[in-house]
Structures are given as structure tokens and as C-alpha cells.
Design a protein around this motif. Structure first.
Motif, PDB file in Angstrom:
ATOM      1  N   HIS A  16       0.859  -1.185   0.000  1.00  0.00           N
ATOM      2  CA  HIS A  16       0.000   0.000   0.000  1.00  0.00           C
ATOM      3  C   HIS A  16       0.895   1.234   0.000  1.00  0.00           C
ATOM      4  O   HIS A  16       0.842   2.087   0.881  1.00  0.00           O
ATOM      5  N   MET A  17       1.715   1.324  -1.023  1.00  0.00           N
ATOM      6  CA  MET A  17       2.721   2.377  -1.082  1.00  0.00           C
ATOM      7  C   MET A  17       2.409   3.412  -2.154  1.00  0.00           C
ATOM      8  O   MET A  17       3.116   4.397  -2.300  1.00  0.00           O
ATOM      9  N   THR A  18       1.356   3.178  -2.933  1.00  0.00           N
ATOM     10  CA  THR A  18       0.945   4.131  -3.952  1.00  0.00           C
ATOM     11  C   THR A  18      -0.530   4.448  -3.764  1.00  0.00           C
ATOM     12  O   THR A  18      -1.284   3.626  -3.240  1.00  0.00           O
ATOM     13  N   GLU A  19      -0.951   5.625  -4.187  1.00  0.00           N
ATOM     14  CA  GLU A  19      -2.353   6.011  -4.024  1.00  0.00           C
ATOM     15  C   GLU A  19      -3.230   5.250  -5.014  1.00  0.00           C
ATOM     16  O   GLU A  19      -2.881   5.081  -6.185  1.00  0.00           O
ATOM     17  N   SER A  20      -4.379   4.802  -4.530  1.00  0.00           N
ATOM     18  CA  SER A  20      -5.330   4.144  -5.416  1.00  0.00           C
ATOM     19  C   SER A  20      -6.060   5.195  -6.237  1.00  0.00           C
ATOM     20  O   SER A  20      -6.452   6.242  -5.706  1.00  0.00           O
ATOM     21  N   PRO A  21      -6.275   4.945  -7.520  1.00  0.00           N
ATOM     22  CA  PRO A  21      -7.013   5.916  -8.333  1.00  0.00           C
ATOM     23  C   PRO A  21      -8.472   6.002  -7.893  1.00  0.00           C
ATOM     24  O   PRO A  21      -9.087   4.994  -7.522  1.00  0.00           O
ATOM     25  N   VAL A  22      -9.012   7.205  -7.903  1.00  0.00           N
ATOM     26  CA  VAL A  22     -10.425   7.398  -7.559  1.00  0.00           C
ATOM     27  C   VAL A  22     -11.267   6.767  -8.667  1.00  0.00           C
ATOM     28  O   VAL A  22     -11.048   7.020  -9.855  1.00  0.00           O
TER      29      VAL A  22
END
Length: 306
Positions: free
Chosen positions: A111-117
Motif C-alpha cells: 500500500h505504497m501508492t495512491e489508489s485511483p479514484v
């Protein structure tokens, strides 16, 4: 306060007392408690195993290698915490303060990158290579009341057991990830593929540790979720794929029976509502959040210059 002691009276126990006492003036109560306990337990560990100087250096080298393996998309220290059961111990202790809520489990190292909306009903599978899996869920309070407009962050590996950050040449960034906002009734739904079981990364020092101790690196198939809403405690959890290999021997000890998901076939109602064929695969999820409560204040160590 004097820190000096003659060599012939400096026993291991005396040294532990001296180091503990050196932190007695720490202004922050929580930090003082944490660091004092850390000193006592680390010194106790060293007295127990009596390492040689060579072993001590090997330990330093191992921890250095763990830090050097961390980068923007890989957290080797989280992985180390996971395989030692520390992550699940922290989660289990904190779950005691959240009766009635969905069980939490480990965050994991990816969980090191932001999830796209994404919009409700959108697919997080950007490759379209597998059989679509419909995931339907709801977010509610322990009282049973729905929590409108809660956010649900999801991420998972693909059908072959790889996260997007592990295969940047094969998977587009954001594949298997999505940040959804539940509707006014706390409901959310999206499409994906059934994730495979997979090995945790073994190309670093944690992998060498598992090899040296004859432990397997595998995790059962699962979908990560973080649910958040104002006034409620953040929930980090999984939904595990039933009948997945390694449910009984997860390398990071994260499986709880309550988190093994309900994977079934679409009903007529679901077929009509979500525009899927009857009998197509569906995973049903219920996320229950507890009220926000006071936790221990931060120690302030996160602000230490690196």
C-alpha cells in the motif's frame, strides 16, 4: 546524574538500569514509557541469547539491508514485521478496543501508492484478462446504521499473484486498485478478478530469513480494504478467497475465520441491479466500523530527522 561506572561493577543488569535511567527525563510520558520498555526488553533479549560480536554485526547488517530494500513502492520493514507476527499482534491488541467491528488485519507492504479514484461499479482490473468478479459491500456502524459516503480503498494482486508495482512493464500503474465512495446507504460495488495466492517478495533480506528458517513465503488469495468515515475508527482489513491455498498457513499470520469471504453466484436481484449474468461470481462484503476513540498519543518519533 552520573553515567560513569567502574568496569569491574558494570554487570549486564547494572548497564540496563543505567540506560533506562538515562531516558528518565524524557518530557513526553508515552515516549518515556515506550523507550524504557524497549531498552528493558532488548537488553533482556541480548542477555538471553548472548550473541557473539560476529552475530551482533550480522544482526546490524541484516537490519541495514532491510532498510536499504525499502523504496517508494516496497516496504521491507513492514514485510519483516509481518513475517514475525508483529503486525498481526498490533492489530489484534488494537481490535480489543473495537468490539463489534469487522476484524482488522495487516496493511501489507504494497500500500505504497495512491489508489485511483473510481466510480461505483467501475472495474479495478485494467487488463480485462480474467473472469470478472463482482464485489458488493456495505459500510455500517456497530449499531447497524449505514454509514453514508464512507470511502473504501481497495487493492489486490492479479490472477497470477502479482501487484502492479511488481510488474511495471506488464501492469499499468493503478491496476488492481481503486478508491470508492459509498452511496447514501453506505453501499459500494465494483468489478475485479479473483486474486491468486502468491509468495511475498523473497528477493530481499526477509526472503533470506524465511529460507534460512525453512518457512514458506505464501499468502492465500485476498483483497485488501481500508474503510474510513468521519467519526469512526479507520478499518484495515482483508477479504480472503475461500478455499484458497495457504488459508491455514499464511506467511504473515493474517487470516481470521471471520475474514474468509462469502464468494457465491449472482442472484436474480443482483443480476438485474448490477447488470451481470445470473450465476456469475460475486463476493459479498460487510464492513463494520467502531466509533472513533482516544488512542495513545503519538510518541513524536515520526518527526525525527532522517
Amino acid at each position: 546524574m552520573t553515567m560513569q561506572n567502574s568496569g569491574d561493577s558494570l554487570t549486564p543488569e547494572v548497564l540496563t538500569g543505567m540506560v533506562t535511567q538515562s531516558f528518565a527525563g524524557t518530557p513526553d510520558d508515552r515516549l518515556r514509557k515506550v523507550i524504557s520498555s524497549l531498552v528493558r526488553h532488548l537488553h533482556g533479549f541480548v542477555r538471553d541469547i548472548e550473541p557473539t560480536l560476529v552475530e551482533w554485526q550480522e544482526g546490524i547488517d541484516f537490519l541495514t539491508a532491510v532498510g536499504q530494500k525499502c523504496d517508494a513502492v516496497r516496504q521491507e520493514f513492514v514485510l519483516l514485521s509481518d513475517v514475525l507476527g508483529i503486525s498481526m499482534l498490533v492489530e489484534t491488541i488494537n481490535d480489543l478496543d473495537a468490539p463489534g467491528a469487522t476484524d482488522s488485519t495487516v496493511l501489507g507492504p504494497f500500500h505504497m501508492t495512491e489508489s485511483p479514484v473510481r466510480r461505483l461499479g467501475e472495474s479495478i482490473d485494467m487488463l480485462g484478462s480474467g473472469i470478472p468478479l463482482l464485489v458488493t459491500g456495505s459500510v455500517r456502524a456497530v449499531t447497524g446504521a449505514p454509514i453514508p459516503y464512507a470511502t473504501v480503498d481497495v487493492w489486490q494482486c492479479n490472477e497470477d499473484g502479482f501487484y502492479d508495482v511488481q510488474q511495471p512493464d506488464l501492469q499499468p500503474a493503478g491496476n488492481g486498485r481503486g478508491l470508492f465512495t459509498a452511496d447514501s446507504q453506505g453501499r459500494f460495488w465494483f468489478f475485479t478478478v479473483t486474486p491468486s495466492h502468491y509468495p511475498i517478495p523473497t528477493d530481499g533480506p526477509v526472503g533470506k530469513l524465511l529460507s534460512a528458517t525453512s518457512r514458506h513465503p505464501f499468502r492465500p488469495g485476498h483483497i485488501h480494504m481500508i474503510a474510513q468515515a468521519d467519526g469512526f475508527r479507520e478499518l484495515t482489513t482483508h477479504i480472503f478467497v475461500p478455499d484458497s491455498p495457504y488459508l491455514d498457513s499464511d506467511a504473515v499470520f493474517a487470516v481470521k475465520k471471520s475474514l474468509v469471504g462469502e464468494f457465491a453466484r449472482a442472484t436474480e436481484d443482483e443480476s438485474a441491479r448490477f447488470e451481470v449474468e445470473i450465476e456469475s461470481p460475486v463476493a459479498r462484503v460487510e464492513l463494520v466500523l467502531s466509533p472513533e476513540s482516544e488512542a495513545h498519543p503519538a510518541t513524536g518519533l515520526g518527526a525525527v530527522d532522517r
